[in-house]
Design a protein around this motif. Sequence first.
Motif, PDB file in Angstrom:
ATOM      1  N   HIS A  91      63.968 -56.087  91.466  1.00  0.00           N
ATOM      2  CA  HIS A  91      62.733 -56.562  90.828  1.00  0.00           C
ATOM      3  C   HIS A  91      61.568 -56.395  91.794  1.00  0.00           C
ATOM      4  CE1 HIS A  91      61.840 -60.537  92.765  1.00  0.00           C
ATOM      5  NE2 HIS A  91      63.136 -60.629  92.937  1.00  0.00           N
TER       6      HIS A  91
ATOM      7  N   ASP B 100      61.634 -61.056  99.339  1.00  0.00           N
ATOM      8  CA  ASP B 100      61.848 -61.260  97.896  1.00  0.00           C
ATOM      9  C   ASP B 100      60.701 -60.644  97.096  1.00  0.00           C
ATOM     10  OD1 ASP B 100      62.723 -62.129  95.472  1.00  0.00           O
ATOM     11  OD2 ASP B 100      62.370 -64.246  95.823  1.00  0.00           O
ATOM     12  N   ASN B 101      60.704 -59.448  96.668  1.00  0.00           N
ATOM     13  CA  ASN B 101      61.782 -58.517  96.861  1.00  0.00           C
ATOM     14  C   ASN B 101      61.212 -57.141  97.194  1.00  0.00           C
ATOM     15  OD1 ASN B 101      64.396 -57.505  96.842  1.00  0.00           O
ATOM     16  ND2 ASN B 101      64.314 -57.023  94.682  1.00  0.00           N
TER      17      ASN B 101
ATOM     18  N   GLU C 228      60.915 -61.037  87.038  1.00  0.00           N
ATOM     19  CA  GLU C 228      62.200 -61.663  87.404  1.00  0.00           C
ATOM     20  C   GLU C 228      62.012 -63.114  87.787  1.00  0.00           C
ATOM     21  OE1 GLU C 228      65.532 -62.723  90.299  1.00  0.00           O
ATOM     22  OE2 GLU C 228      63.381 -62.812  90.550  1.00  0.00           O
ATOM     23  N   GLU C 229      60.929 -63.354  88.533  1.00  0.00           N
ATOM     24  CA  GLU C 229      60.741 -64.683  89.135  1.00  0.00           C
ATOM     25  C   GLU C 229      60.521 -65.780  88.099  1.00  0.00           C
ATOM     26  OE1 GLU C 229      61.409 -65.124  92.092  1.00  0.00           O
ATOM     27  OE2 GLU C 229      60.737 -63.493  93.376  1.00  0.00           O
TER      28      GLU C 229
ATOM     29  N   ASP D  99      68.314 -57.476  95.829  1.00  0.00           N
ATOM     30  CA  ASP D  99      67.294 -58.532  95.883  1.00  0.00           C
ATOM     31  C   ASP D  99      67.501 -59.283  97.197  1.00  0.00           C
ATOM     32  OD1 ASP D  99      65.393 -60.394  95.215  1.00  0.00           O
ATOM     33  OD2 ASP D  99      66.346 -61.061  93.366  1.00  0.00           O
TER      34      ASP D  99
HETATM   35 ZN   LIG Z   1      64.104 -62.138  94.094  1.00  0.00          ZN
END
Ligand SMILES: [Zn+2]
Length: 421
Positions: free
Chosen positions: A242, A260-261, A294-295, A322
């Motif tokens: 992501h 991240d990330n 994603e988060e 990730d």
């Molecule tokens: Zn992540």
Amino acid sequence: MRKNLAFFLAIAVFTANKCFSQDISRVRAYLDTLCSPSMHGRGANFDGAKTAADFIKSEFQKSGLKPIRDDYFQHFQYDVNCFEGRISLQTDKKKLVTGKDYIANCISRGGHGNVRALFLDTMVFYNENALKSFLSKKTKNKAVIYDVKFYNKLIEKPEILDKIHEGKCIIELHDKKLTASLSQKQFSNSFFQVAKSSFPDGTKKVRFKLDAILKKNYSSQNVIGIVEGSGKSDSVIIISAHYDHLGTMGKKVYFPGANDNASGVSMLLELAKYYSQKENRPKFTIVFMAFGAEEIGLIGSRYFTENPLFPLKKIKFMINLDLLGTGDDGMTVVNATLHPEEYNKLLEINETLKLLPAIKRRGPAANSDHFFFSEKGVPAFFFYTLGGISAYHDVMDRPETLPLTRFKEVFSLITTFVKKI
Ligand SMILES: [Zn+2]
């Protein structure tokens, strides 16, 4: 057999490393770009995620990856609460530092005020009189302050929680580091998470300002490119990471999201470059997927599994990346227990090539973009490295302090593993 395998692996890793080792500076350049102020923390704020998606697309194009259909983007929408404007918090005469001393809670509503501070007396949990006294107080025009370590007790006492929620502003004090997240909803109050050490005892007044906007149907995208395999099979391998992160806290402060990330995206871009070179052409077609959103709850990857651009049955294996920026203590493989044969392959490669100090086994977990693929029956691993730094979902997750301890080794592990799938 073992000797032959070792020889094969040694050649493979030599080739991979030879190609790769000259380019750790390129990985650093990817990280610096993805974590730069122009990407605004790669969230919906200031369209930072869109800028990141455009960058990934242009890197895919440079490497010669093809779009999966007419375009590299797969669009989708989601709601997200954003802080793009004013943000400030002051106790009596002390101005707190955004990101370091405090953050807005992801569900916070915008607001402003200069209000009296009301500390929650922890005796309310043990003493009936203290409880009565607190419930009789007016909280409406106050900043109500409580220690997050009593949160579990609070949720058992809805009457106290309701009283807190009547406050003009809520302040949650944290002993541990401040960890940010994202929300698709907006709450009824302005709500801050504050480092306890930064919030003076006996504070009388709290002054705050926060602009929050709930963006409805915000448009995001997955970025997808392919390298065609040399074999006849129509099965594909997915390599994913992501690219989104947590955006900004106001205009200036942002979450860089190096580990991240940006780390996983940098690995994805390096692998895309590697496999698009003629001499490294893979047997199976590889689909490179950089997921958005994603988060906020794996939204981009979930969208793909619900609107796949090719049948999910064609996926022979998925490797999701990730948090790859460390590795001092090795790495973890999520879903290792579901696919013991493939996990053993990883161990065998690692033992032969001496890449990582440990490859730990973990069961299924809904902690990154492999999850909804796994739920649909796609065999998938999620790799994350261990040790090194503790920065996570905070302003300290920066490229200049990201060690990349075992980045090359993870690269070699992936390229060797893909050959053996
Ligand atoms: Zn992540």
